[in-house]
Design an enzyme around this catalytic site. Structure first.
Site, PDB file in Angstrom:
ATOM      1  N   ALA A  98       0.829  -1.206   0.000  1.00  0.00           N
ATOM      2  CA  ALA A  98       0.000   0.000   0.000  1.00  0.00           C
ATOM      3  C   ALA A  98       0.865   1.259   0.000  1.00  0.00           C
ATOM      4  CB  ALA A  98      -0.920   0.003   1.216  1.00  0.00           C
ATOM      5  N   GLY A 148       0.647  -5.868   0.303  1.00  0.00           N
ATOM      6  CA  GLY A 148      -0.349  -5.938  -0.759  1.00  0.00           C
ATOM      7  C   GLY A 148       0.234  -6.335  -2.105  1.00  0.00           C
ATOM      8  N   GLU A 167       0.177  -9.980  -1.990  1.00  0.00           N
ATOM      9  CA  GLU A 167      -1.221 -10.413  -2.079  1.00  0.00           C
ATOM     10  C   GLU A 167      -1.715 -10.356  -3.526  1.00  0.00           C
ATOM     11  OE1 GLU A 167      -3.617  -9.589   1.904  1.00  0.00           O
ATOM     12  OE2 GLU A 167      -2.703  -7.755   1.148  1.00  0.00           O
ATOM     13  N   GLU A 175       2.738  -7.095   7.245  1.00  0.00           N
ATOM     14  CA  GLU A 175       1.810  -6.147   7.878  1.00  0.00           C
ATOM     15  C   GLU A 175       1.894  -6.115   9.396  1.00  0.00           C
ATOM     16  OE1 GLU A 175       0.048  -6.880   3.811  1.00  0.00           O
ATOM     17  OE2 GLU A 175       1.128  -8.038   5.328  1.00  0.00           O
TER      18      GLU A 175
END
Length: 327
Positions: free
Chosen positions: A131, A176, A179, A199
């Site tokens: 992010a 992310g 992911e 995270e």
């Protein structure tokens, strides 16, 4: 010859570093510049050549350059290359990138001529850093929830694409970014790439499917270990644990994983496109249901009335290569 020279220049422009003669030749067929490449309603023209037949692309801070989509042509027709291009932000996931990726995914989803997708980075040494926390810090509290939900929905939509998706990880894929790669069907990395769901270092947890997808890929216990410890592994380690299907030695131009992904996409390309789509659906449904499930059987039966199936039988009988049309 002109096409080969032009395409060599486009790749140099993307990577902002010199590409060896051998690598340039291998990539020439990939980024064919015989025509424009379309992303939604925007046309992305090929870069112009200088008098010496080469160009140097200076990365633009213009948000319209955050994502580059190439629909390949010629023998590679059907392969789509989606390249993330946010060098100053290490390809971090921003509001604009999410918007552009949604557009690209929607275009791909509704295009029956697409046979496979390669998700890669156009920035050397990075896949996606997760992010965009600098942008996140500037958001009003009321904006954060909707943005996180939209980013999560994007990764879900990427995972739901009906065609095979390959993540080419030539650099760091964190949070992310990993992911996003986990949502792809196949992951290929360079041996020097770095991957991790980190995270918990920020007192949060993976929020875009990582806690579900990582255990399904490498097993529950090992996934817990990596997430709890916020551990980062390299490409070789990722291959050993099954996080990536292939780990290849990085080359001088920093695109070894991309080149291996392109080879794989070319292996997929000649196969029956409807059969490939149905196989993906059957596999995805199959891991959720029993082997004899009626819904699984229904997917298999969908390929029986196709023209491609008859073409495959005819080609086998006539001892020739089949020519599938996706019908």
């Amino acid at each position: 010859m002109a096409v080969l020279v032009a395409c060599r220049s486009v790749w140099q422009a993307f990577r902002v570093q010199s590409v060896g003669r051998e690598n340039a030749c291998r990539l020439a067929a990939t980024f064919s510049c015989s025509g424009p490449h379309v992303l939604s309603s925007r046309v992305l023209p090929c870069l112009r050549l200088s008098s010496r037949g080469a160009v140097t692309r200076h990365y633009s801070s213009d948000s319209k350059d955050d994502l580059r989509v190439r629909y390949l042509d010629g023998e590679d027709s059907g392969i789509v290359v989606v390249g993330i291009n946010r060098p100053k932000a290490k390809n971090a996931i921003s509001k604009n990138l999410v918007k552009m990726m949604f557009e690209a995914v929607e275009d791909i989803k509704t295009n029956n001529k697409v046979r496979s997708v390669i998700l890669c980075s156009l920035v050397p040494g990075i896949f996606c850093a997760g992010a965009d926390l600098k942008e996140r810090a500037k958001m009003h509290q009321s904006e954060v929830g909707p943005f996180v939900s939209k980013a999560r929905a994007l990764i879900t939509e990427l995972g739901n694409l009906p065609v095979p998706t390959i993540a080419a990880i030539d650099g760091a894929a964190l949070g992310g970014g990993l992911e996003m790669a986990l949502a792809c069907d196949i992951r290929i990395s360079s041996n020097t790439a770095k991957m991790g769901l980190v995270e918990t270092k920020l007192a949060i947890i993976p929020g875009a499917g990582g806690t579900q997808r990582l255990p399904r890929v490498i097993g529950v216990s090992l996934a817990k270990e990596l997430i709890f410890a916020a551990r980062v592994v390299n490409g070789t380690e990722a291959h050993q644990m099954g996080l990536v299907s292939h780990s290849v030695e990085q080359n001088n131009s920093g695109d070894a994983a991309y080149l291996r992904a392109l080879e794989l996409a070319r292996e997929i390309n000649p196969q029956g496109p409807i059969a490939i789509r149905m196989a993906k659906l059957a596999i995805n449904q199959g891991i959720e249901v029993s082997v004899g499930s009626s819904s699984h059987a229904c997917v298999a039966f969908k390929v029986i009335p196709t023209k491609d199936r008859l073409e495959g039988l005819a080609a086998f009988k006539e001892k020739r290569r089949p020519h599938y049309k996706g019908e």
